[in-house]
Design an enzyme around this catalytic site. Structure first.
Site, PDB file in Angstrom:
ATOM      1  CG  HIS A 150      72.571  -4.420  39.950  1.00 10.78           C
ATOM      2  ND1 HIS A 150      73.635  -4.423  40.832  1.00 10.78           N
ATOM      3  CD2 HIS A 150      71.461  -4.630  40.704  1.00 10.78           C
ATOM      4  CE1 HIS A 150      73.183  -4.629  42.063  1.00 10.78           C
ATOM      5  NE2 HIS A 150      71.857  -4.758  42.000  1.00 10.78           N
ATOM      6  CE1 TYR A 264      70.629  -6.223  49.440  1.00 10.05           C
ATOM      7  CE2 TYR A 264      72.137  -7.195  47.854  1.00 10.05           C
ATOM      8  CZ  TYR A 264      71.257  -6.195  48.204  1.00 10.05           C
ATOM      9  OH  TYR A 264      71.013  -5.167  47.334  1.00 10.05           O
TER      10      TYR A 264
END
Length: 373
Positions: A150, A264
């Protein structure tokens, strides 16, 4: 040593001539020919057109090259800063100054190493034929953190003449809600690196003055609307919840308090999909498409596409066309699935065609042309 480093410059220059057999894809606007402009690029990340029609392209391992109008690749340019090439880190986006013909100034973003950690940096340089000159770092994301996730990042020169930089939150969710750091933020600075006096948090002791908007997750697409001049961006959600946003001054875009996605693991993130004082996206993709690259099409080669927004996918090997009525989404189309390559960048070319970069160790630059041409 990376495999491209083993190739001679002459071998690199010969590669594009071997790759001119076009592919064809079906679209709602009719069949589109997908032409390989250049190949042999290791994970190309960012594309920028120079006034003479050449392309400047970044490769994530840390190389910057020029692509001639006939597709020939230059050797890697010298004086590119060392990058943190790990995970999603490396040499990232590139942009050209509006006054490039006079000053030869470019801007580029990269994962910058330091003290065993890394953070996204924005630098400027004068572009030479063989190297970068007068390299200077204009902005460093604070704090530097560990891990390879990220970094963002895209940079555009706004219609206001400022540099707009989209950053990831470095996989530190709660940091996106803290104005005391640069993680998960849109940054707005002048082209000399100074902070504009009209930035929303200037003068606040609890906020970084470079911040324009906050509560973002991982911005990997940013462009200017051709009519309004506004910055548009997209950011990755977790499992679901990829978003398109138009960042407003001082606004909070919610991550990780609100999201249209889930973790997730399947676990819930935050408190839901809406909260007072937090902005809703213009569009969200659930399930995720893993968006990358973003451009409005302004050309005349494919009239049915004019004014549409195009976004690449790192998940489905496709290109997504978003049809708009102002800022309202009225239709979407998924295309280029026949090609089967993940798309990292999308650019509106000065010749009226759309250009793409594919995210592969043997990456390509592609041009989309009507099959009837």
């Amino acid at each position: 040593m990376h495999h491209l480093a083993l190739l001679t410059a002459s071998a690199l220059l010969a590669v594009p001539a071997l790759a001119q057999i076009p592919e064809t894809a079906k679209t709602e606007a009719g069949p589109i020919r997908v032409v390989t402009v250049a190949r042999g690029l290791e994970n190309p990340w960012g594309l920028a057109f120079l006034p003479d029609g050449r392309l400047l392209v970044s490769e994530r391992p840390g190389r910057l090259r020029l692509v001639a109008t006939d597709g020939r690749l230059s050797p890697p340019l010298g004086n590119v800063p060392a990058v943190y090439h790990r995970g999603q880190g490396g040499l990232l986006d590139v942009a050209v100054d509006p006054d490039f013909a006079r000053n030869r100034r470019i801007y580029f973003t990269y994962a910058e190493p330091g003290d065993g950690n890394a953070g996204t940096a924005l630098a400027t340089a004068r572009l030479g034929e063989r190297q970068l000159d007068e390299v200077a770092v204009l902005f460093r994301q604070q704090p530097k953190t560990g891990g390879g996730l990220h970094f963002g990042s895209r940079v555009v020169v706004g219609s206001d003449g400022m540099l707009w930089l989209g950053l990831g939150e470095r996989y530190r969710r709660d940091a996106a809600q803290d104005l005391g750091n640069h993680l998960g933020k849109v940054i707005r600075i002048a082209r000399d690196g100074s902070v504009p006096a009209d930035n929303p948090f200037v003068g606040r002791t609890d906020a970084r003055p470079e911040i324009w908007s906050w509560g973002h997750r991982n911005i990997q697409g940013m462009t200017l609307h051709p009519q309004t001049g506004r910055v548009w961006l997209h950011e990755h959600g977790a499992q679901g919840g990829d978003e398109i946003n138009i960042p407003d001054r001082g606004r909070n875009y919610g991550w990780p308090v609100i999201t249209h996605g889930i973790d997730y693991s399947g676990a819930k993130i935050g408190i839901g999909s809406a909260a007072p004082g937090m902005e809703q996206p213009l569009l969200h993709w659930t399930p995720s498409i893993a968006p990358a690259g973003m451009a409005f099409y302004t050309g005349d080669r494919v009239p049915a596409w004019k004014g549409n927004l195009f976004v690449g996918s790192l998940k489905f090997g496709s290109l997504h066309r978003v049809v708009l009525d102002g800022s309202r989404v009225v239709a979407q189309e998924q295309m280029l699935t026949e090609i089967g390559e993940n798309i990292r960048d999308v650019r509106d070319g000065p010749d009226g065609y759309l250009y793409l970069a594919t995210d592969n160790p043997d990456g390509r630059i592609l041009r989309l042309e009507p099959a009837a041409d």
